[in-house]
Scaffold this motif. Structure first.
Motif, PDB file in Angstrom:
ATOM      1  N   ILE A  37       5.598   1.267  12.417  1.00  0.00           N
ATOM      2  CA  ILE A  37       7.012   0.984  11.403  1.00  0.00           C
ATOM      3  C   ILE A  37       7.876  -0.629  12.318  1.00  0.00           C
ATOM      4  O   ILE A  37       7.259  -1.096  12.692  1.00  0.00           O
ATOM      5  CB  ILE A  37       8.043   1.646  12.301  1.00  0.00           C
ATOM      6  N   ILE A  38       8.291  -0.483  11.122  1.00  0.00           N
ATOM      7  CA  ILE A  38       9.132  -1.878  10.919  1.00  0.00           C
ATOM      8  C   ILE A  38      10.020  -1.725  10.658  1.00  0.00           C
ATOM      9  O   ILE A  38      10.692  -0.957   9.726  1.00  0.00           O
ATOM     10  CB  ILE A  38       8.415  -3.154  10.268  1.00  0.00           C
ATOM     11  N   ARG A  62       0.628  -1.624  -0.239  1.00  0.00           N
ATOM     12  CA  ARG A  62       0.157   0.181   0.237  1.00  0.00           C
ATOM     13  C   ARG A  62       0.859   1.425   0.363  1.00  0.00           C
ATOM     14  O   ARG A  62       1.135   1.778   1.042  1.00  0.00           O
ATOM     15  CB  ARG A  62      -0.736  -0.463   1.448  1.00  0.00           C
ATOM     16  N   LYS A  63       1.367   1.510  -1.313  1.00  0.00           N
ATOM     17  CA  LYS A  63       2.188   2.839  -1.666  1.00  0.00           C
ATOM     18  C   LYS A  63       1.399   3.764  -0.718  1.00  0.00           C
ATOM     19  O   LYS A  63       1.634   4.939  -0.318  1.00  0.00           O
ATOM     20  CB  LYS A  63       2.905   2.807  -2.543  1.00  0.00           C
ATOM     21  N   ASP A  64       0.357   4.080  -1.239  1.00  0.00           N
ATOM     22  CA  ASP A  64      -0.429   5.515  -0.717  1.00  0.00           C
ATOM     23  C   ASP A  64      -0.261   5.917   0.824  1.00  0.00           C
ATOM     24  O   ASP A  64      -0.894   6.609   1.532  1.00  0.00           O
ATOM     25  CB  ASP A  64      -2.115   5.265  -1.324  1.00  0.00           C
ATOM     26  N   ARG A  65      -0.194   4.557   1.921  1.00  0.00           N
ATOM     27  CA  ARG A  65      -0.001   4.755   3.013  1.00  0.00           C
ATOM     28  C   ARG A  65       1.739   5.220   3.781  1.00  0.00           C
ATOM     29  O   ARG A  65       2.002   4.719   4.593  1.00  0.00           O
ATOM     30  CB  ARG A  65      -0.356   3.648   4.074  1.00  0.00           C
ATOM     31  N   GLU A  66       2.160   4.553   2.863  1.00  0.00           N
ATOM     32  CA  GLU A  66       3.893   4.639   3.063  1.00  0.00           C
ATOM     33  C   GLU A  66       4.150   5.727   3.573  1.00  0.00           C
ATOM     34  O   GLU A  66       3.756   6.705   3.130  1.00  0.00           O
ATOM     35  CB  GLU A  66       4.946   4.003   2.048  1.00  0.00           C
ATOM     36  N   ILE A  67       5.165   6.018   4.257  1.00  0.00           N
ATOM     37  CA  ILE A  67       5.619   7.013   5.294  1.00  0.00           C
ATOM     38  C   ILE A  67       7.173   6.681   5.225  1.00  0.00           C
ATOM     39  O   ILE A  67       7.868   6.333   5.384  1.00  0.00           O
ATOM     40  CB  ILE A  67       5.485   7.651   6.152  1.00  0.00           C
ATOM     41  N   THR A  68       7.884   8.324   4.132  1.00  0.00           N
ATOM     42  CA  THR A  68       9.080   7.885   4.198  1.00  0.00           C
ATOM     43  C   THR A  68       9.711   9.009   4.577  1.00  0.00           C
ATOM     44  O   THR A  68      11.299   9.023   4.428  1.00  0.00           O
ATOM     45  CB  THR A  68       9.478   8.062   2.512  1.00  0.00           C
ATOM     46  N   ASP A  69       9.717  10.071   5.047  1.00  0.00           N
ATOM     47  CA  ASP A  69       9.915  11.681   5.347  1.00  0.00           C
ATOM     48  C   ASP A  69      10.310  10.729   6.945  1.00  0.00           C
ATOM     49  O   ASP A  69       9.788  10.858   7.664  1.00  0.00           O
ATOM     50  CB  ASP A  69       8.846  12.745   5.527  1.00  0.00           C
ATOM     51  N   THR A  70      12.147  11.407   7.669  1.00  0.00           N
ATOM     52  CA  THR A  70      12.968  10.771   8.786  1.00  0.00           C
ATOM     53  C   THR A  70      11.668  11.298   9.503  1.00  0.00           C
ATOM     54  O   THR A  70      10.891  10.919  11.453  1.00  0.00           O
ATOM     55  CB  THR A  70      14.131  11.400   8.670  1.00  0.00           C
ATOM     56  N   ALA A  71      11.337  12.926   9.367  1.00  0.00           N
ATOM     57  CA  ALA A  71      10.404  13.326  10.632  1.00  0.00           C
ATOM     58  C   ALA A  71       8.926  12.958  11.333  1.00  0.00           C
ATOM     59  O   ALA A  71       8.768  12.967  12.564  1.00  0.00           O
ATOM     60  CB  ALA A  71      10.708  14.958  10.339  1.00  0.00           C
ATOM     61  N   GLN A  72       8.513  12.637  10.163  1.00  0.00           N
ATOM     62  CA  GLN A  72       7.032  12.084  10.355  1.00  0.00           C
ATOM     63  C   GLN A  72       7.877   9.926  10.822  1.00  0.00           C
ATOM     64  O   GLN A  72       6.692   9.622  11.878  1.00  0.00           O
ATOM     65  CB  GLN A  72       6.698  11.817   8.716  1.00  0.00           C
ATOM     66  N   ILE A  73       8.511  10.007  10.388  1.00  0.00           N
ATOM     67  CA  ILE A  73       8.747   8.486  11.476  1.00  0.00           C
ATOM     68  C   ILE A  73       9.567   8.577  12.500  1.00  0.00           C
ATOM     69  O   ILE A  73       8.910   7.925  13.610  1.00  0.00           O
ATOM     70  CB  ILE A  73      10.175   7.992  10.645  1.00  0.00           C
ATOM     71  N   MET A  74       9.705   9.486  12.942  1.00  0.00           N
ATOM     72  CA  MET A  74      10.213  10.032  14.819  1.00  0.00           C
ATOM     73  C   MET A  74       9.274  10.543  14.802  1.00  0.00           C
ATOM     74  O   MET A  74       9.255   9.852  16.568  1.00  0.00           O
ATOM     75  CB  MET A  74      11.515  10.991  14.351  1.00  0.00           C
ATOM     76  N   LEU A  84      17.546  -0.865   8.287  1.00  0.00           N
ATOM     77  CA  LEU A  84      16.119  -0.985   6.868  1.00  0.00           C
ATOM     78  C   LEU A  84      14.603  -0.390   7.658  1.00  0.00           C
ATOM     79  O   LEU A  84      14.283  -1.361   9.170  1.00  0.00           O
ATOM     80  CB  LEU A  84      15.009  -2.256   6.002  1.00  0.00           C
ATOM     81  N   VAL A  85      13.752   0.471   7.324  1.00  0.00           N
ATOM     82  CA  VAL A  85      13.401   1.248   7.978  1.00  0.00           C
ATOM     83  C   VAL A  85      11.785   1.224   6.514  1.00  0.00           C
ATOM     84  O   VAL A  85      11.705   1.545   6.143  1.00  0.00           O
ATOM     85  CB  VAL A  85      13.828   2.470   9.097  1.00  0.00           C
ATOM     86  N   THR A  86      10.680   1.392   7.321  1.00  0.00           N
ATOM     87  CA  THR A  86       9.445   1.118   6.766  1.00  0.00           C
ATOM     88  C   THR A  86       8.260   1.373   7.446  1.00  0.00           C
ATOM     89  O   THR A  86       8.134   1.159   8.517  1.00  0.00           O
ATOM     90  CB  THR A  86       8.848   0.263   5.793  1.00  0.00           C
ATOM     91  N   ALA A  87       7.787   2.275   7.521  1.00  0.00           N
ATOM     92  CA  ALA A  87       6.650   3.210   8.082  1.00  0.00           C
ATOM     93  C   ALA A  87       5.541   3.387   7.192  1.00  0.00           C
ATOM     94  O   ALA A  87       5.077   3.620   5.812  1.00  0.00           O
ATOM     95  CB  ALA A  87       7.542   4.081   8.938  1.00  0.00           C
ATOM     96  N   LYS A  88       4.089   3.228   7.874  1.00  0.00           N
ATOM     97  CA  LYS A  88       2.699   3.776   7.336  1.00  0.00           C
ATOM     98  C   LYS A  88       2.016   3.522   8.412  1.00  0.00           C
ATOM     99  O   LYS A  88       2.296   3.388   9.188  1.00  0.00           O
ATOM    100  CB  LYS A  88       2.423   2.471   6.440  1.00  0.00           C
ATOM    101  N   VAL A  96      12.436  -5.177  14.400  1.00  0.00           N
ATOM    102  CA  VAL A  96      11.014  -4.097  15.304  1.00  0.00           C
ATOM    103  C   VAL A  96      10.131  -3.991  15.364  1.00  0.00           C
ATOM    104  O   VAL A  96      10.443  -3.195  13.640  1.00  0.00           O
ATOM    105  CB  VAL A  96      12.108  -4.043  16.604  1.00  0.00           C
ATOM    106  N   GLU A  97       9.232  -3.957  15.799  1.00  0.00           N
ATOM    107  CA  GLU A  97       7.737  -3.254  15.476  1.00  0.00           C
ATOM    108  C   GLU A  97       6.974  -2.581  16.264  1.00  0.00           C
ATOM    109  O   GLU A  97       6.924  -2.916  17.411  1.00  0.00           O
ATOM    110  CB  GLU A  97       6.977  -4.662  14.877  1.00  0.00           C
ATOM    111  N   ALA A  98       6.642  -1.187  15.874  1.00  0.00           N
ATOM    112  CA  ALA A  98       6.117  -0.465  16.622  1.00  0.00           C
ATOM    113  C   ALA A  98       4.510  -0.037  15.979  1.00  0.00           C
ATOM    114  O   ALA A  98       5.168   0.672  15.330  1.00  0.00           O
ATOM    115  CB  ALA A  98       7.144   0.719  17.197  1.00  0.00           C
TER     116      ALA A  98
END
Length: 155
Positions: free
Chosen positions: A98-99, A3-15, A148-152, A74-76
């Motif tokens: 986040i994974i 689901r690319k429409d839910r992906e977050i790639t911006d470091t500040a948003q992930i933090m 490797l970090v992925t967030a959505k 890790v997952e949160a």
């Protein structure tokens, strides 16, 4: 990520997601069996690299696994709210998650352990603390530099 429409790639948003989460799940491989344990954590970011710190008793199953097989996941997750519908299959939930994958290191030096514990306490309590060698000697501190970090997010 499907689901690319839910992906977050911006470091500040992930933090920001990391900061909202209080517990992460640490996944390890214990021989042929998976092992997952929920843990309080602290996180720091430098130049887009996320580092997770965890603490636990100085002996036990998780440390024994990590000494043999340091590759971890890790997952949160956070930001839950139900999404209701008139159709059962349309019920859902908002969330942010986040994974991350990395290699766990069991820290030995007082300075490294004190830093890790400080990151955890800042994340969990919003306060700074100092730690003596006696205090760091009573616990194990684990550092995971996530490769490797992925967030959505589903809003």
């Amino acid at each position: 990520m499907r689901r690319k429409d839910r992906e977050i790639t911006d470091t500040a948003q992930i933090m920001e997601i990391w900061k909202k989460c209080r517990v992460c799940r640490l996944a390890m491989a214990d021989g042929p069996r998976p092992y997952v344990v929920p843990m309080n954590f602290g996180v720091e970011e430098q130049d887009g690299q996320f580092t997770i710190y965890l603490h636990c008793a100085p002996e036990g199953r998780r440390l024994s696994i990590l000494e043999r097989r340091p590759a971890v996941c890790v997952e949160a997750d956070c930001e839950y709210s139900p999404i209701e519908s008139n159709t059962p299959c349309r019920y859902s939930c908002t969330f942010a998650s986040i994974i991350g994958e990395g290699k766990a290191e069991i820290l030995q030096a007082h300075e490294e352990k004190a830093h890790g514990l400080s990151v955890i306490m800042e994340h969990q309590a919003g306060k700074s603390f100092s730690f003596s060698p006696a205090q760091t000697g009573m616990v194990a501190v684990i550092r995971i530099r996530l490769q490797l970090v992925t967030a959505k997010r589903r809003a």
